[in-house]
Motif scaffolding. Structure first.
Motif, short mmCIF file in Angstrom:
data_model
loop_
_atom_site.label_atom_id
_atom_site.label_comp_id
_atom_site.label_asym_id
_atom_site.label_seq_id
_atom_site.Cartn_x
_atom_site.Cartn_y
_atom_site.Cartn_z
N GLU A 68 0.52 8.71 11.04
CA GLU A 68 0.90 7.78 12.09
C GLU A 68 0.15 8.04 13.39
O GLU A 68 -0.10 7.13 14.18
N ASP A 69 -0.20 9.31 13.62
CA ASP A 69 -0.87 9.64 14.88
C ASP A 69 -2.40 9.66 14.75
O ASP A 69 -3.09 10.16 15.63
N PRO A 123 3.88 -1.50 6.64
CA PRO A 123 3.10 -0.78 7.66
C PRO A 123 1.60 -0.88 7.37
O PRO A 123 1.18 -0.90 6.21
N GLY A 125 -0.75 1.18 7.43
CA GLY A 125 -1.31 2.26 6.64
C GLY A 125 -1.18 2.02 5.14
O GLY A 125 -2.06 2.39 4.36
N HIS A 170 -4.75 -4.87 12.22
CA HIS A 170 -5.35 -3.54 12.36
C HIS A 170 -6.81 -3.55 11.91
O HIS A 170 -7.15 -4.10 10.87
#
Length: 272
Positions: A68-69, A123, A125, A170
């Motif tokens: 996530e980071d 999400p 990702g 994204h």
């Protein structure tokens, strides 16, 4: 004979949150897949290991999701460590896809289908890793699989092209979408009716007109490759669409001053 007892522990280590712990399993897994390729030449012999390979693919997919980071704008040691780890995952995945192509294709199709069906709520990702697996599948994909209009691969490509994935917010998802179109250009040679859909995404706000300069720059390169690779089966509609390239190339995006071409494109030298 002891593999069924050992595998749960191995997968548990592979699933560990710490990359260093997970990486400790890689040498064994590479050896396991390599040994199966040598010792199990027939599909019948391989069937006994299908469940193990399916579980392995599932864990690999989960571990290949970006943290996530993760910072795309300023990749540092943590990002490079993950990139290195995922490259090793990609190598292992390609080994499995060569070992058991049908299993790998069905696994990727299942992931891609469930992701595209819930694209708005998934999400980024997870969307990215579904496309990443489809992209990685290509290196070991037989020509016959690409040419089979009713096959698993064709189903994945048509589903992707019909989905709004190319308009995802994204940049990692956007870039992978275009990379997939170029990698699988042979799909368009067999099914040229999808060329217009693909080219449209290159030309509009998803591609050359994308507000993100990183995406625009990469698309400038990819569209040249795509057109060159697919020109042999181009229809009149496709050629007409290609001719419209002059408009987006001549008109700068909103965040660039007049007189500049999109990022990554240099103006042609004047005629002598």
């Amino acid at each position: 004979a002891a593999l069924p007892e050992v595998l749960p522990l191995l997968l548990s280590c592979l699933s560990a949150s710490e990359i260093e712990v997970s990486q400790c399993t890689m040498a064994f897994l590479h050896a396991y897949v390599g040994r199966l390729r040598k010792l199990l030449p027939s599909r019948e012999q391989l069937a006994a290991h299908a469940d193990h390979l399916q579980q392995l693919l599932l864990v690999m997919a989960r571990k290949s999701v970006h943290p996530e980071d993760y910072c795309f704008d300023a990749e540092d040691e943590a990002e490079e460590a993950f990139n290195s780890y995922r490259r090793e995952m990609a190598t292992l995945f390609k080994g499995i896809s060569r070992l058991h192509a049908s299993l790998a294709q069905l696994f990727v199709r299942s992931m891609l289908s469930s992701t595209l069906d819930s694209l708005a709520s998934v999400p980024w990702g997870h969307v990215e890793v579904s496309l990443w697996l489809l992209y990685q599948l290509g290196e070991g994909l037989p020509e016959a699989a690409i040419r089979d209009k009713g096959g698993v691969f064709s189903t994945m490509m048509t589903s992707l092209l019909a989905s709004p994935a190319s308009a995802h917010h994204h940049q990692a998802v956007q870039l992978l979408y275009f990379e997939i179109l170029v990698r699988y250009y042979r799909f368009f040679l067999v099914q040229p009716e999808y060329l217009h859909t693909a080219l449209s995404s290159f030309l509009d706000g998803r591609g050359l007109r994308n507000p993100n300069p990183v995406v625009r720059q990469r698309v400038c390169y990819l569209i040249l490759r795509f057109v060159k690779l697919t020109l042999k089966v181009a229809t009149s509609h496709f050629l007409a669409a290609v001719s419209t390239l002059t408009l987006p190339l001549a008109t700068p995006p909103a965040d660039e001053p007049p007189g500049l071409l999109p990022s990554g494109i240099s103006p042609s030298p004047p005629s002598p």
